[in-house]
Motif scaffolding. Structure first.
Motif, short mmCIF file in Angstrom:
data_model
loop_
_atom_site.label_atom_id
_atom_site.label_comp_id
_atom_site.label_asym_id
_atom_site.label_seq_id
_atom_site.Cartn_x
_atom_site.Cartn_y
_atom_site.Cartn_z
N TYR A 155 21.62 51.97 -0.43
CA TYR A 155 22.90 51.90 -1.12
C TYR A 155 22.84 50.64 -1.63
O TYR A 155 23.21 50.45 -3.12
CB TYR A 155 24.03 52.80 -0.75
N VAL A 156 22.20 50.30 -1.54
CA VAL A 156 21.78 48.72 -1.82
C VAL A 156 20.57 48.69 -2.18
O VAL A 156 20.09 47.70 -3.91
CB VAL A 156 22.61 47.43 -1.08
N LEU A 157 19.08 48.08 -1.53
CA LEU A 157 18.69 47.65 -2.34
C LEU A 157 17.43 48.27 -2.81
O LEU A 157 17.06 47.86 -3.98
CB LEU A 157 17.51 47.16 -0.71
N LEU A 158 17.09 49.79 -2.63
CA LEU A 158 16.23 50.32 -3.79
C LEU A 158 17.16 51.57 -4.82
O LEU A 158 15.64 50.89 -5.78
CB LEU A 158 15.97 51.65 -2.60
N PRO A 159 18.56 51.22 -4.53
CA PRO A 159 18.51 51.08 -6.68
C PRO A 159 18.39 49.82 -6.94
O PRO A 159 17.46 50.32 -8.33
CB PRO A 159 19.69 51.77 -5.47
N MET A 160 18.26 48.77 -6.74
CA MET A 160 18.29 48.10 -7.80
C MET A 160 16.44 47.54 -7.98
O MET A 160 16.18 46.85 -8.96
CB MET A 160 18.65 46.29 -7.07
N ALA A 161 15.82 47.71 -6.52
CA ALA A 161 14.69 47.28 -6.55
C ALA A 161 13.66 48.35 -7.59
O ALA A 161 12.59 48.12 -8.52
CB ALA A 161 13.68 47.82 -5.79
N PHE A 162 13.84 49.78 -7.50
CA PHE A 162 13.45 50.66 -8.19
C PHE A 162 13.58 50.18 -9.92
O PHE A 162 12.93 50.69 -10.37
CB PHE A 162 13.87 51.99 -8.17
N ARG A 163 15.27 49.90 -9.72
CA ARG A 163 15.24 49.59 -11.57
C ARG A 163 14.14 48.20 -11.87
O ARG A 163 13.43 47.67 -13.14
CB ARG A 163 16.63 48.58 -12.14
N ILE A 164 13.86 47.17 -11.48
CA ILE A 164 13.47 45.95 -11.01
C ILE A 164 11.80 46.19 -11.64
O ILE A 164 10.92 46.24 -12.18
CB ILE A 164 13.37 44.60 -10.24
N ILE A 165 11.27 47.20 -10.55
CA ILE A 165 9.96 48.47 -11.27
C ILE A 165 9.88 49.41 -11.78
O ILE A 165 8.33 49.69 -11.34
CB ILE A 165 9.21 48.37 -9.76
N LEU A 166 10.19 49.89 -12.36
CA LEU A 166 10.55 50.51 -13.82
C LEU A 166 8.72 50.42 -15.05
O LEU A 166 8.67 51.21 -14.85
CB LEU A 166 11.35 51.35 -14.23
N PRO A 167 9.09 49.19 -14.91
CA PRO A 167 8.25 49.08 -16.03
C PRO A 167 6.56 48.96 -15.28
O PRO A 167 5.43 49.81 -15.58
CB PRO A 167 8.21 47.01 -16.36
N PRO A 168 6.34 48.45 -14.41
CA PRO A 168 5.05 48.59 -14.02
C PRO A 168 4.64 50.33 -13.30
O PRO A 168 3.31 50.82 -12.96
CB PRO A 168 5.41 47.68 -12.30
N LEU A 169 6.12 50.24 -12.64
CA LEU A 169 5.65 52.32 -11.92
C LEU A 169 5.17 52.93 -13.26
O LEU A 169 4.39 54.06 -12.96
CB LEU A 169 7.08 52.64 -11.43
N THR A 170 5.49 52.35 -14.62
CA THR A 170 4.93 52.40 -15.84
C THR A 170 4.00 53.63 -16.06
O THR A 170 2.91 54.27 -16.57
CB THR A 170 5.68 52.96 -17.03
N SER A 171 3.55 52.29 -15.72
CA SER A 171 1.85 52.02 -15.70
C SER A 171 1.29 52.91 -15.12
O SER A 171 -0.29 52.69 -14.86
CB SER A 171 1.23 50.17 -15.15
N GLU A 172 1.92 52.64 -12.99
CA GLU A 172 1.37 53.33 -12.56
C GLU A 172 1.18 54.92 -12.72
O GLU A 172 0.14 55.71 -12.75
CB GLU A 172 1.91 53.07 -11.20
N LEU A 173 2.50 55.85 -13.39
CA LEU A 173 2.21 57.13 -13.48
C LEU A 173 0.92 57.36 -15.11
O LEU A 173 0.77 58.48 -14.73
CB LEU A 173 3.36 57.67 -14.68
N LEU A 174 1.22 56.44 -16.04
CA LEU A 174 -0.04 56.73 -16.95
C LEU A 174 -1.32 56.47 -16.41
O LEU A 174 -2.58 57.52 -16.59
CB LEU A 174 -0.56 55.30 -17.88
N ASN A 175 -1.56 55.35 -15.09
CA ASN A 175 -2.63 55.49 -14.13
C ASN A 175 -2.57 57.02 -13.79
O ASN A 175 -4.28 57.36 -14.10
CB ASN A 175 -3.03 54.36 -13.21
N THR A 176 -1.73 57.30 -12.63
CA THR A 176 -2.14 59.45 -12.52
C THR A 176 -2.38 59.74 -13.67
O THR A 176 -2.87 60.71 -12.60
CB THR A 176 -0.92 59.64 -11.58
#
Length: 243
Positions: A155-176
């Motif tokens: 409820y606290v850490l992951l919702p905020m962490a995923f907001r921070i890492i969305l841009p690099p996750l986009t790159s990883e999705l494209l790599n996939t």
């Protein structure tokens, strides 16, 4: 260079007898999207779990998470796919090995598992970095409110962490998406394999791979636009960088 261009090749009937050469590309695109989507779900689930494990206070769990990341991140994807597809059926019990060899669409399932594990190590690193980037007070505030460690992450850490890492996750999705092209080496007839088949059937190599390149480009641009829209949707006003 003595080369005869023929862009109309895509509307000619394919030797497979199931449509045109363009239809062959569309079938390959479907397998590419299906493989990338399933592998990305696999990578997100395992990557999130390993990323969380690597931020826990338990040294043993952190060591397990670190070993997982180093194992799957440092072995080339092509080697991993070969291990999953060719080696695994030979080292497991014979009955299981025979079942794996006779499994319909075995190359698809192998590609999903292989690419999923490979990308999960990269996602785990992103999740770990996102959690560690949060102020320490957020974890303490969750615990002070009576949350368990699992609830604090949920409820606290992951919702905020995923907001921070969305841009690099986009790159990883494209790599996939791009990594699915490696799966042609184990027999998956995805987009790159279809382009190669068109080249072998028609000898129009430039047209075949130009078309595949354009399709990859359009697909990745659509994914990038969708992920940017998601970033705007989940953004918390006043939190993070940018306007």
């Amino acid at each position: 260079m003595n080369y005869t261009w023929n862009w109309g090749i895509f509307w000619e009937a394919s030797p497979e007898g199931t449509g045109t050469y363009f239809d062959m590309l569309l079938v390959g695109l479907k397998w590419t999207i299906a493989t990338a989507a399933c592998a990305w779900i696999w990578a997100l689930v395992f990557g999130a779990m390993i990323g969380v494990i690597r931020t826990l206070p338990s040294r043993g769990l952190v060591a397990v998470g670190n070993a997982y990341v180093e194992l799957f991140r440092n072995i080339p994807l092509l080697v991993q796919l070969f291990l999953w597809f060719f080696v695994l059926p030979e080292v497991v019990p014979e009955s299981i090995g025979l079942w794996l060899k006779q499994l319909p669409n075995a190359s698809f399932y192998t590609a999903v598992v292989g690419i999923g594990f490979f990308m999960s190590a990269r996602v785990a690193e992103q999740v770990r970095a996102g959690i560690l980037a949060l102020p320490r007070g957020q974890r303490l505030a969750g615990l002070a409110m009576g949350f368990t460690t699992a609830q604090t992450y949920r409820y606290v850490l992951l919702p905020m962490a995923f907001r921070i890492i969305l841009p690099p996750l986009t790159s990883e999705l494209l790599n996939t998406i791009k990594n699915t092209s490696v799966a042609l080496t184990i027999g998956l007839i995805e987009l790159t394999a279809r382009a190669r088949a068109i080249q072998e059937f028609s000898f129009q190599v430039f047209e075949a791979f130009t078309a595949a390149t354009v399709i990859y480009l359009i697909l990745n641009l659509l994914v990038t636009m969708a992920m940017r829209a998601l970033e705007r949707w989940v953004r918390i006003p006043g939190y993070g960088q940018g306007k």
